[in-house]
Design an enzyme around this catalytic site. Structure first.
Site, PDB file in Angstrom:
ATOM      1  N   GLY A  12      57.498 -48.614   4.307  1.00  0.00           N
ATOM      2  CA  GLY A  12      58.846 -48.252   4.745  1.00  0.00           C
ATOM      3  C   GLY A  12      59.971 -48.720   3.842  1.00  0.00           C
ATOM      4  O   GLY A  12      61.085 -48.942   4.318  1.00  0.00           O
ATOM      5  N   THR A  13      59.711 -48.819   2.542  1.00  0.00           N
ATOM      6  CA  THR A  13      60.831 -49.225   1.672  1.00  0.00           C
ATOM      7  C   THR A  13      61.877 -48.118   1.588  1.00  0.00           C
ATOM      8  O   THR A  13      63.067 -48.402   1.455  1.00  0.00           O
ATOM      9  CB  THR A  13      60.362 -49.641   0.248  1.00  0.00           C
ATOM     10  N   ASN A  14      61.453 -46.876   1.675  1.00  0.00           N
ATOM     11  CA  ASN A  14      62.447 -45.783   1.707  1.00  0.00           C
ATOM     12  C   ASN A  14      63.244 -45.817   3.002  1.00  0.00           C
ATOM     13  O   ASN A  14      64.452 -45.558   3.004  1.00  0.00           O
ATOM     14  CB  ASN A  14      61.771 -44.427   1.515  1.00  0.00           C
ATOM     15  N   ILE A  86      50.216 -34.384   9.018  1.00  0.00           N
ATOM     16  CA  ILE A  86      50.742 -33.033   8.803  1.00  0.00           C
ATOM     17  C   ILE A  86      51.298 -32.543  10.138  1.00  0.00           C
ATOM     18  O   ILE A  86      50.580 -32.525  11.143  1.00  0.00           O
ATOM     19  CB  ILE A  86      49.611 -32.069   8.337  1.00  0.00           C
ATOM     20  N   LEU A  87      52.568 -32.155  10.140  1.00  0.00           N
ATOM     21  CA  LEU A  87      53.181 -31.644  11.376  1.00  0.00           C
ATOM     22  C   LEU A  87      52.694 -30.219  11.604  1.00  0.00           C
ATOM     23  O   LEU A  87      52.517 -29.463  10.645  1.00  0.00           O
ATOM     24  CB  LEU A  87      54.707 -31.672  11.256  1.00  0.00           C
ATOM     25  N   ASN A 101      61.227 -34.134   3.299  1.00  0.00           N
ATOM     26  CA  ASN A 101      60.164 -35.054   2.896  1.00  0.00           C
ATOM     27  C   ASN A 101      60.433 -35.528   1.477  1.00  0.00           C
ATOM     28  O   ASN A 101      61.042 -34.807   0.681  1.00  0.00           O
ATOM     29  CB  ASN A 101      58.827 -34.309   2.945  1.00  0.00           C
ATOM     30  N   HIS A 103      58.452 -36.700  -1.982  1.00  0.00           N
ATOM     31  CA  HIS A 103      57.130 -36.634  -2.608  1.00  0.00           C
ATOM     32  C   HIS A 103      57.196 -37.341  -3.962  1.00  0.00           C
ATOM     33  O   HIS A 103      58.126 -37.097  -4.741  1.00  0.00           O
ATOM     34  CB  HIS A 103      56.716 -35.165  -2.779  1.00  0.00           C
TER      35      HIS A 103
HETATM   36  C1  GRF Z   1      56.699 -42.895  -1.375  1.00  0.00           C
HETATM   37  O1  GRF Z   1      56.256 -42.979  -2.696  1.00  0.00           O
HETATM   38  C2  GRF Z   1      56.848 -41.472  -0.944  1.00  0.00           C
HETATM   39  O2  GRF Z   1      57.147 -40.594  -1.980  1.00  0.00           O
HETATM   40  C3  GRF Z   1      55.476 -41.149  -0.439  1.00  0.00           C
HETATM   41  O3  GRF Z   1      55.038 -42.323   0.187  1.00  0.00           O
HETATM   42  C4  GRF Z   1      55.676 -43.464  -0.412  1.00  0.00           C
HETATM   43  C5  GRF Z   1      56.287 -44.245   0.700  1.00  0.00           C
HETATM   44  O4  GRF Z   1      56.731 -45.486   0.290  1.00  0.00           O
HETATM   45  N1  GRF Z   1      55.517 -39.974   0.392  1.00  0.00           N
HETATM   46  P1  GRF Z   1      57.500 -46.458   1.276  1.00  0.00           P
HETATM   47  O5  GRF Z   1      56.655 -46.617   2.537  1.00  0.00           O
HETATM   48  O6  GRF Z   1      58.822 -45.842   1.583  1.00  0.00           O
HETATM   49  O7  GRF Z   1      57.618 -47.735   0.532  1.00  0.00           O
END
Ligand code: GRF
Length: 188
Positions: A12-14, A86-87, A101, A103
C-alpha cells in the site's frame, strides 16, 4: 468533495501516497471514504493509521458482488492501487470511466494475465526493451486494456535487476498516480 474508494492487495505505498497528497492538498477537494483489501496486507494497517474506514473482502468468485454491497453510493472514483483480483465484467461495465488502475510497465506492453508484481519487471529485464515505466489507465473487463490516462517512462540501466527496476518504477508511480487522479476527478 469527491469520494474515492481505494482497493489494495499489498503493502500500500501507493495508497499512502494518495493519503499524503490529499493531506497536502496536491489532490484537492477529495477524500478516501473507504479502503478495501482482498487479502490480509499491510495496506489495511496504513488505512487504519490514517483513520480511514477499511474492510477485507475475501478474494474469490463473489468479490465484485460483495464489493458492490459495501461500496458507498456517493463514490466518484475507484482506485486500484496494487490490487490483484480481477473485477467481474458487470462491475466494470457499471462503473465504466470510474475505475482506474496503476500498472508497473508501459502498457500495452507487459500487460495482461500473469503480468503483475515482480513478474512484470522480470519479463522487462529479460526482454530487449531499453525503457520501462508506469501507466495509469481506466479499468475495463479486458485485463490492462482500458484507455491510458498517464504514462511515464524511465531508462533501464546497464546492470538493472528486476528488484532495482521495481524500485525505480515505484518512484514514477508516486509521481503520476496523483496527477492521473486529479485529471479523472476534474472530469467526474
Ligand atoms: C505497484 O507497482 C503497482 O503498479 C502494482 O502493484 C504495486 C503496488 O505497490 N499494480 P504498493 O502496494 O502500492 O506499494
Amino acid at each position: 468533495m469527491k469520494n474515492i474508494v481505494v482497493l489494495i492487495s499489498g503493502s500500500g505505498t501507493n495508497l499512502q501516497r494518495i493519503v499524503d497528497c490529499i493531506a497536502s492538498g496536491e489532490i484537492p477537494d477529495a477524500k478516501i471514504s473507504m479502503v478495501i483489501a482482498d487479502r490480509e496486507c499491510f495496506g489495511l494497517q496504513r488505512a487504519e493509521n490514517a483513520g480511514i474506514q477499511n474492510y477485507l473482502i475475501k478474494r474469490g468468485k463473489s468479490f465484485s458482488e460483495n464489493l458492490k454491497k459495501i461500496l458507498p453510493e456517493n463514490t466518484d472514483l475507484i482506485v486500484l492501487a496494487g490490487f490483484l483480483s480481477i473485477l467481474d465484467k458487470e462491475f466494470c461495465e457499471n462503473f465504466r470511466g470510474k475505475i482506474i488502475n496503476i500498472h508497473p510497465a508501459l502498457l500495452p506492453k507487459f500487460g495482461g494475465k500473469g503480468m503483475w508484481g515482480m513478474n512484470v519487471h522480470q519479463a522487462v529485464i529479460e526482454s530487449p526493451e531499453k525503457q520501462s515505466g508506469a501507466t495509469v489507465h481506466f479499468v475495463t473487463s479486458g485485463i490492462d486494456e482500458g484507455e491510458i490516462i498517464l504514462q511515464k517512462s524511465l531508462e533501464i540501466g546497464e546492470n538493472e535487476t528486476a528488484e532495482s527496476l521495481a524500485e525505480k518504477v515505484h518512484q514514477i508511480e508516486y509521481e503520476i498516480f496523483p496527477k492521473a487522479i486529479n485529471l479523472v476527478l476534474m472530469d467526474s
